[in-house]
Design an enzyme around this catalytic site. Structure first.
Site, mmCIF file in Angstrom:
data_model
loop_
_atom_site.group_PDB
_atom_site.id
_atom_site.type_symbol
_atom_site.label_atom_id
_atom_site.label_comp_id
_atom_site.label_asym_id
_atom_site.label_seq_id
_atom_site.Cartn_x
_atom_site.Cartn_y
_atom_site.Cartn_z
ATOM 1 N N ASN A 116 16.978 -95.655 73.203
ATOM 2 C CA ASN A 116 16.821 -94.818 74.404
ATOM 3 C C ASN A 116 15.807 -93.703 74.209
ATOM 4 O OD1 ASN A 116 18.522 -93.338 72.691
ATOM 5 N ND2 ASN A 116 19.742 -92.473 74.354
ATOM 6 N N GLY A 138 26.132 -85.297 73.220
ATOM 7 C CA GLY A 138 25.675 -85.729 71.901
ATOM 8 C C GLY A 138 25.654 -84.614 70.896
ATOM 9 N N HIS A 153 27.533 -100.009 74.400
ATOM 10 C CA HIS A 153 28.084 -98.683 74.731
ATOM 11 C C HIS A 153 29.091 -98.957 75.847
ATOM 12 C CE1 HIS A 153 27.568 -94.296 76.006
ATOM 13 N NE2 HIS A 153 28.151 -94.842 77.062
ATOM 14 N N HIS A 155 23.702 -96.310 63.917
ATOM 15 C CA HIS A 155 23.596 -95.685 65.242
ATOM 16 C C HIS A 155 22.992 -94.284 65.118
ATOM 17 C CE1 HIS A 155 25.749 -95.290 69.388
ATOM 18 N NE2 HIS A 155 24.721 -94.468 69.337
ATOM 19 N N LEU A 165 16.624 -91.063 67.108
ATOM 20 C CA LEU A 165 15.522 -90.350 66.457
ATOM 21 C C LEU A 165 14.577 -89.684 67.462
ATOM 22 C CD1 LEU A 165 14.684 -92.763 63.479
ATOM 23 C CD2 LEU A 165 15.904 -90.581 63.400
ATOM 24 N N ARG A 166 14.685 -90.047 68.745
ATOM 25 C CA ARG A 166 13.965 -89.369 69.849
ATOM 26 C C ARG A 166 12.461 -89.568 69.885
ATOM 27 N NH1 ARG A 166 18.614 -89.316 72.231
ATOM 28 N NH2 ARG A 166 19.969 -87.546 71.819
ATOM 29 N N HIS A 205 19.510 -82.733 70.340
ATOM 30 C CA HIS A 205 19.067 -82.289 71.661
ATOM 31 C C HIS A 205 18.396 -80.929 71.533
ATOM 32 C CE1 HIS A 205 20.712 -85.453 74.137
ATOM 33 N NE2 HIS A 205 21.893 -85.332 73.559
ATOM 34 N N ASP A 264 22.374 -98.382 74.441
ATOM 35 C CA ASP A 264 23.214 -97.207 74.191
ATOM 36 C C ASP A 264 22.773 -95.966 74.969
ATOM 37 O OD1 ASP A 264 25.375 -95.789 72.801
ATOM 38 O OD2 ASP A 264 23.701 -94.603 72.075
ATOM 39 N N ASP A 323 26.083 -91.758 65.387
ATOM 40 C CA ASP A 323 25.632 -91.398 66.741
ATOM 41 C C ASP A 323 24.919 -90.034 66.714
ATOM 42 O OD1 ASP A 323 25.064 -91.506 69.422
ATOM 43 O OD2 ASP A 323 27.147 -91.360 70.112
#
Ligand code: DOR
Ligand code: ZN
Length: 423
Positions: free
Chosen positions: A88, A320, A175, A54, A57-58, A305, A148, A301
């Site tokens: 996501n 997060g 989730h 989980h 990596l954006r 950010h 998620d 997780d």
């Protein structure tokens, strides 16, 4: 031509010191090690390379917060050799094209194996199933699907998704958050939220979805994985489901094993996370569930950010926290040096759930040379500015943690040496 390494005097999973010869991507029998580079591993413990089920990596979309490369580097420095990248992103990883892009970026970075997770529903909108089959058939060979960040709250869609992935032994990673019960929620619903006057996220919003999904998975005969289990009641629900023979696995994060909702009293958004930090009783139940194996794995997780999304008022901050570089230290702190247990919960079991057959092997002659070396005696202070992640939102800043990753090997090649990334 790959290099040869002789790892001298290492303790494999806490056993008596031995030497490991690394050649051609595997652990070879010691002997004939003439041209080997020697790594003095006295006092170090070898673990199979850690596997994170989980990771956010954006990339694509929020490369200012993390990229596949920077997240991979953070992972290697944390002792990981494989990470599963959550869907996501922007665009969402809901097509073969996007999962292949992430997979390819992972290969180019070459620091860990990046295994993309596909979205369950188009755009994570919870309305229509994404192209699960096309993602499974793609070069990325997706086996885990997850929305998620969002819950697949529609029971009919969840049933369909379970039925669909059963055909290729895929798994739906849920989730678990009943959205009607968490509208406007800012933190765990309990004494602390009442005191602070913040809208609460009740434990039952998680437990109700896990119970429903366990029943659905049992009905369909498909595999369910529960993301970031955070409450004592969830552990009980999972206990019942496993006892009933449901094919369910579950994860807990390092932060839910260590931190509680008391942290919210600081109003420091670095402690804002979804699901939220819970109570001491929940932490105790999660630790016990992990030790017992009701909770199968630790997953980070890791949720980087950007500063503008995190360093703002609590209510506006994104949920997060970072996790890849600190996970092993937190688990070592929580469990103590139970090396075999740690290897199981952080490598063998996640590799099995994700179907990553090259991972999760204890370094021994004939096994893939995919492992990490830990200095259990080292203590280090967490400095967010020293992180390999592009983001800084670690909840452990300034804390002194046990256990340092000294080296990580992926198929015989070092990704970390002397505590530094090799590329
Ligand atoms: O805290 C969280 N952050 N929980 C999630 O489910 C999503 C994640 C994110 O993407 O930032
Ligand atoms: Zn989540």
């Amino acid at each position: 031509m790959s290099s040869t390494y002789l790892v001298k005097g290492v303790s494999v999973l806490g056993a008596e010191p031995t030497d490991l010869l690394i050649r051609d991507g595997i652990v070879a029998s010691v002997g004939g090690a003439r041209d080997a580079q020697v790594i003095d591993a006295a006092g170090l413990v070898a673990l199979p390379g850690l596997v994170d089920l989980h990771t956010h990596l954006r990339e694509p979309g929020r490369e200012d917060a993390e990229t596949v490369e920077t997240g991979s580097r953070a992972a290697a420095l944390g002792g990981y050799t494989a990470v599963c990248a959550m869907a996501n992103t922007s665009p969402v990883a809901d097509t073969a094209g996007v999962v292949e892009q992430v997979w390819r970026l992972g290969r180019e970075a070459g620091l860990v194996d990046v295994q993309p997770i596909g979205a369950v529903t188009v755009g994570l909108a919870g309305e229509r199933l994404a192209e699960l089959g096309a993602m499974a058939d793609s070069a990325a060979k997706v086996r885990i699907f997850s929305d998620d960040g969002h819950c697949v709250s529609d029971a009919r869609l969840m049933r369909r998704a379970l039925e669909y992935v059963k055909a290729f032994d895929g798994v739906i990673a849920q989730h678990a958050e009943e959205p009607r019960l968490t509208e406007g929620a800012q933190m765990h619903e309990g004494e602390v939220s009442a005191r602070l006057g913040l809208t609460g996220w009740p434990a039952v919003a998680e437990e109700a979805i896990i119970a429903r999904d366990a029943l659905l998975a049992g009905h369909v005969g498909a595999r369910l994985h529960v993301c970031h289990v955070s409450t004592a009641g969830s552990v009980d629900v999972i206990r019942q489901a496993k006892a009933a023979g449901v094919r369910v696995t579950a994860e807990v994060t390092p932060h839910h094993l260590l931190l509680t909702d008391e942290r919210a009293t600081s109003y420091d958004p670095v402690f804002k996370v979804n699901p939220p930090l819970r109570t001491q009783a929940d932490v105790a139940a999660l630790r016990a569930g992990l030790a017992e194996g009701l909770i199968d794995i630790v997953a980070t997780d890791h949720a980087p950010h950007a500063v503008e999304d995190k360093e703002c008022e609590w209510a506006y901050a994104r949920p997060g926290m970072l996790g890849l570089e600190t996970a092993l230290s937190i688990v070592l702190d929580v469990l103590g040096p139970q090396w075999d247990l740690i290897a199981d919960r952080m490598s063998r079991a996640p590799a099995r759930i994700a179907g990553l057959s090259e991972h999760g092997h204890t370094p021994a002659p004939g096994a893939p040379a995919t492992f990490t070396l830990v200095d259990p005696a080292a203590r280090w202070e967490v400095d967010p500015t020293g992180s390999a992640s592009r983001s800084r939102n670690t909840p452990y800043a300034g804390m002194t943690l046990p256990g340092r990753i000294v080296a990580t090997f992926l198929r015989g090649e070092p990704t970390v040496l002397d505590g530094k990334a090799t590329k």
